[in-house]
Design a protein around this motif. Sequence first.
Motif, PDB file in Angstrom:
ATOM      1  N   TRP A   1      43.162  32.815  26.161  1.00  0.00           N
ATOM      2  CA  TRP A   1      42.142  33.770  25.744  1.00  0.00           C
ATOM      3  C   TRP A   1      40.811  33.023  25.726  1.00  0.00           C
ATOM      4  O   TRP A   1      40.759  31.822  25.436  1.00  0.00           O
ATOM      5  CB  TRP A   1      42.424  34.293  24.342  1.00  0.00           C
ATOM      6  N   LEU A   2      39.726  33.740  26.000  1.00  0.00           N
ATOM      7  CA  LEU A   2      38.396  33.148  25.993  1.00  0.00           C
ATOM      8  C   LEU A   2      37.384  34.219  25.674  1.00  0.00           C
ATOM      9  O   LEU A   2      37.701  35.409  25.656  1.00  0.00           O
ATOM     10  CB  LEU A   2      38.092  32.508  27.356  1.00  0.00           C
ATOM     11  N   SER A   3      36.166  33.797  25.415  1.00  0.00           N
ATOM     12  CA  SER A   3      35.091  34.766  25.185  1.00  0.00           C
ATOM     13  C   SER A   3      33.803  34.218  25.754  1.00  0.00           C
ATOM     14  O   SER A   3      33.658  33.016  25.981  1.00  0.00           O
ATOM     15  CB  SER A   3      34.926  35.083  23.699  1.00  0.00           C
ATOM     16  N   SER A   4      32.872  35.115  25.975  1.00  0.00           N
ATOM     17  CA  SER A   4      31.542  34.745  26.443  1.00  0.00           C
ATOM     18  C   SER A   4      30.624  35.934  26.198  1.00  0.00           C
ATOM     19  O   SER A   4      31.084  37.046  25.929  1.00  0.00           O
ATOM     20  CB  SER A   4      31.576  34.390  27.934  1.00  0.00           C
ATOM     21  N   GLY A   5      29.348  35.692  26.302  1.00  0.00           N
ATOM     22  CA  GLY A   5      28.387  36.768  26.122  1.00  0.00           C
ATOM     23  C   GLY A   5      28.607  37.873  27.143  1.00  0.00           C
ATOM     24  O   GLY A   5      28.948  37.616  28.296  1.00  0.00           O
ATOM     25  N   ARG A   6      28.413  39.085  26.708  1.00  0.00           N
ATOM     26  CA  ARG A   6      28.604  40.251  27.573  1.00  0.00           C
ATOM     27  C   ARG A   6      27.778  40.141  28.851  1.00  0.00           C
ATOM     28  O   ARG A   6      28.200  40.555  29.912  1.00  0.00           O
ATOM     29  CB  ARG A   6      28.197  41.509  26.794  1.00  0.00           C
ATOM     30  N   ASP A   7      26.585  39.546  28.747  1.00  0.00           N
ATOM     31  CA  ASP A   7      25.705  39.446  29.908  1.00  0.00           C
ATOM     32  C   ASP A   7      25.880  38.140  30.692  1.00  0.00           C
ATOM     33  O   ASP A   7      25.121  37.860  31.614  1.00  0.00           O
ATOM     34  CB  ASP A   7      24.243  39.606  29.483  1.00  0.00           C
ATOM     35  N   SER A   8      26.892  37.342  30.357  1.00  0.00           N
ATOM     36  CA  SER A   8      27.112  36.086  31.086  1.00  0.00           C
ATOM     37  C   SER A   8      27.598  36.383  32.503  1.00  0.00           C
ATOM     38  O   SER A   8      28.216  37.409  32.778  1.00  0.00           O
ATOM     39  CB  SER A   8      28.138  35.215  30.357  1.00  0.00           C
ATOM     40  N   VAL A   9      27.308  35.464  33.404  1.00  0.00           N
ATOM     41  CA  VAL A   9      27.765  35.600  34.792  1.00  0.00           C
ATOM     42  C   VAL A   9      29.284  35.719  34.826  1.00  0.00           C
ATOM     43  O   VAL A   9      29.845  36.562  35.530  1.00  0.00           O
ATOM     44  CB  VAL A   9      27.270  34.409  35.651  1.00  0.00           C
ATOM     45  N   ARG A  10      29.959  34.910  34.030  1.00  0.00           N
ATOM     46  CA  ARG A  10      31.429  34.922  34.008  1.00  0.00           C
ATOM     47  C   ARG A  10      31.974  36.308  33.669  1.00  0.00           C
ATOM     48  O   ARG A  10      32.851  36.841  34.345  1.00  0.00           O
ATOM     49  CB  ARG A  10      31.929  33.899  32.992  1.00  0.00           C
ATOM     50  N   MET A  11      31.448  36.911  32.611  1.00  0.00           N
ATOM     51  CA  MET A  11      31.954  38.225  32.206  1.00  0.00           C
ATOM     52  C   MET A  11      31.545  39.311  33.191  1.00  0.00           C
ATOM     53  O   MET A  11      32.309  40.249  33.429  1.00  0.00           O
ATOM     54  CB  MET A  11      31.505  38.568  30.787  1.00  0.00           C
ATOM     55  N   ARG A  12      30.377  39.198  33.790  1.00  0.00           N
ATOM     56  CA  ARG A  12      29.998  40.169  34.826  1.00  0.00           C
ATOM     57  C   ARG A  12      30.964  40.087  36.000  1.00  0.00           C
ATOM     58  O   ARG A  12      31.391  41.109  36.536  1.00  0.00           O
ATOM     59  CB  ARG A  12      28.556  39.937  35.283  1.00  0.00           C
ATOM     60  N   HIS A  13      31.309  38.869  36.405  1.00  0.00           N
ATOM     61  CA  HIS A  13      32.287  38.706  37.489  1.00  0.00           C
ATOM     62  C   HIS A  13      33.626  39.326  37.107  1.00  0.00           C
ATOM     63  O   HIS A  13      34.231  40.062  37.904  1.00  0.00           O
ATOM     64  CB  HIS A  13      32.506  37.230  37.803  1.00  0.00           C
ATOM     65  N   LEU A  14      34.105  39.005  35.914  1.00  0.00           N
ATOM     66  CA  LEU A  14      35.424  39.488  35.500  1.00  0.00           C
ATOM     67  C   LEU A  14      35.458  41.000  35.320  1.00  0.00           C
ATOM     68  O   LEU A  14      36.482  41.632  35.561  1.00  0.00           O
ATOM     69  CB  LEU A  14      35.881  38.786  34.223  1.00  0.00           C
ATOM     70  N   ARG A  15      34.342  41.575  34.911  1.00  0.00           N
ATOM     71  CA  ARG A  15      34.269  43.038  34.794  1.00  0.00           C
ATOM     72  C   ARG A  15      34.411  43.680  36.178  1.00  0.00           C
ATOM     73  O   ARG A  15      35.114  44.668  36.342  1.00  0.00           O
ATOM     74  CB  ARG A  15      32.947  43.441  34.141  1.00  0.00           C
ATOM     75  N   ALA A  16      33.760  43.102  37.169  1.00  0.00           N
ATOM     76  CA  ALA A  16      33.784  43.674  38.526  1.00  0.00           C
ATOM     77  C   ALA A  16      35.023  43.261  39.315  1.00  0.00           C
ATOM     78  O   ALA A  16      35.551  44.052  40.100  1.00  0.00           O
ATOM     79  CB  ALA A  16      32.526  43.245  39.290  1.00  0.00           C
ATOM     80  N   ARG A  17      35.471  42.030  39.122  1.00  0.00           N
ATOM     81  CA  ARG A  17      36.603  41.480  39.873  1.00  0.00           C
ATOM     82  C   ARG A  17      37.435  40.645  38.900  1.00  0.00           C
ATOM     83  O   ARG A  17      37.125  39.481  38.657  1.00  0.00           O
ATOM     84  CB  ARG A  17      36.093  40.598  41.030  1.00  0.00           C
ATOM     85  N   PRO A  18      38.477  41.211  38.330  1.00  0.00           N
ATOM     86  CA  PRO A  18      39.197  40.536  37.244  1.00  0.00           C
ATOM     87  C   PRO A  18      40.109  39.376  37.662  1.00  0.00           C
ATOM     88  O   PRO A  18      40.701  38.741  36.798  1.00  0.00           O
ATOM     89  CB  PRO A  18      39.996  41.667  36.597  1.00  0.00           C
ATOM     90  N   ALA A  19      40.193  39.071  38.959  1.00  0.00           N
ATOM     91  CA  ALA A  19      41.001  37.918  39.372  1.00  0.00           C
ATOM     92  C   ALA A  19      40.393  36.644  38.782  1.00  0.00           C
ATOM     93  O   ALA A  19      39.180  36.441  38.820  1.00  0.00           O
ATOM     94  CB  ALA A  19      41.056  37.822  40.891  1.00  0.00           C
ATOM     95  N   VAL A  20      41.240  35.792  38.223  1.00  0.00           N
ATOM     96  CA  VAL A  20      40.757  34.600  37.524  1.00  0.00           C
ATOM     97  C   VAL A  20      41.791  33.485  37.615  1.00  0.00           C
ATOM     98  O   VAL A  20      42.989  33.742  37.664  1.00  0.00           O
ATOM     99  CB  VAL A  20      40.429  34.936  36.041  1.00  0.00           C
ATOM    100  N   SER A  21      41.304  32.265  37.683  1.00  0.00           N
ATOM    101  CA  SER A  21      42.148  31.079  37.563  1.00  0.00           C
ATOM    102  C   SER A  21      41.521  30.187  36.510  1.00  0.00           C
ATOM    103  O   SER A  21      40.297  30.183  36.326  1.00  0.00           O
ATOM    104  CB  SER A  21      42.234  30.314  38.886  1.00  0.00           C
ATOM    105  N   ALA A  22      42.357  29.441  35.805  1.00  0.00           N
ATOM    106  CA  ALA A  22      41.855  28.527  34.774  1.00  0.00           C
ATOM    107  C   ALA A  22      42.763  27.310  34.715  1.00  0.00           C
ATOM    108  O   ALA A  22      43.977  27.412  34.949  1.00  0.00           O
ATOM    109  CB  ALA A  22      41.810  29.217  33.414  1.00  0.00           C
ATOM    110  N   THR A  23      42.154  26.181  34.401  1.00  0.00           N
ATOM    111  CA  THR A  23      42.915  24.941  34.253  1.00  0.00           C
ATOM    112  C   THR A  23      42.457  24.215  32.998  1.00  0.00           C
ATOM    113  O   THR A  23      41.258  24.092  32.748  1.00  0.00           O
ATOM    114  CB  THR A  23      42.731  24.020  35.475  1.00  0.00           C
ATOM    115  N   HIS A  24      43.435  23.745  32.233  1.00  0.00           N
ATOM    116  CA  HIS A  24      43.194  22.837  31.106  1.00  0.00           C
ATOM    117  C   HIS A  24      43.703  21.480  31.570  1.00  0.00           C
ATOM    118  O   HIS A  24      44.879  21.343  31.922  1.00  0.00           O
ATOM    119  CB  HIS A  24      43.949  23.313  29.862  1.00  0.00           C
ATOM    120  N   ILE A  25      42.807  20.497  31.631  1.00  0.00           N
ATOM    121  CA  ILE A  25      43.190  19.171  32.100  1.00  0.00           C
ATOM    122  C   ILE A  25      42.444  18.117  31.291  1.00  0.00           C
ATOM    123  O   ILE A  25      41.373  17.664  31.673  1.00  0.00           O
ATOM    124  CB  ILE A  25      42.990  19.032  33.619  1.00  0.00           C
ATOM    125  N   PRO A  26      42.991  17.748  30.139  1.00  0.00           N
ATOM    126  CA  PRO A  26      42.316  16.779  29.285  1.00  0.00           C
ATOM    127  C   PRO A  26      42.383  15.343  29.819  1.00  0.00           C
ATOM    128  O   PRO A  26      41.680  14.471  29.338  1.00  0.00           O
ATOM    129  CB  PRO A  26      43.051  16.911  27.949  1.00  0.00           C
TER     130      PRO A  26
END
Length: 172
Positions: free
Chosen positions: A77-102
């Motif tokens: 789960w994650l969050s960001s500002g409604r007007d962030s580029v990330r959330m605009r992308h996800l609103r229009a195209r919800p495909a997403v990849s994420a990696t946690h690599i400490p």
Amino acid sequence: MLETPEEIRELQELLDRSAASAGPHLSSIITDERRLSAEELCRCLQGMRLLVVATVTSDGRPMCGPVDGYFLHGSFWLSSGRDSVRMRHLRARPAVSATHIPGEHLAVTVHGTAELFEMRGPEGAELRQAMLDHYVPLQGPQFEEWLDELDALGARIRAYRMFTFALDGIDE
């Protein structure tokens, strides 16, 4: 851990399906001995985990960047500002990849679909609490004030593939 036995079972099935779908190169690196079980994964991903999240622009270019991630109920789960580029992308195209690599000892990669929700709504309550649990001790009560003033969206990554890699002696 917030995961129910059913969520752990579903996560284990996802991890097993993902490993079975991996190509020969990935399978040669992420051997059975280097995979985490669902229970191990839930234990090692407690608290805030820095993720690199990749979204897609309208013309198909990938964009990635860091974000605070929380592993809740077997999903990132994650969050960001409604007007962030990330959330605009996800609103229009919800495909997403994420990696946690400490570091080279651990990697968790997920490919899926982002399900957006209002952080101020009931669906954002557990993510909000996880954020408060992490940041109020570090930044003080002003973090909660800042969070409440932020016009934020949350996103849960509904995974269709998840890969784990862990070397012996993981301390996460």
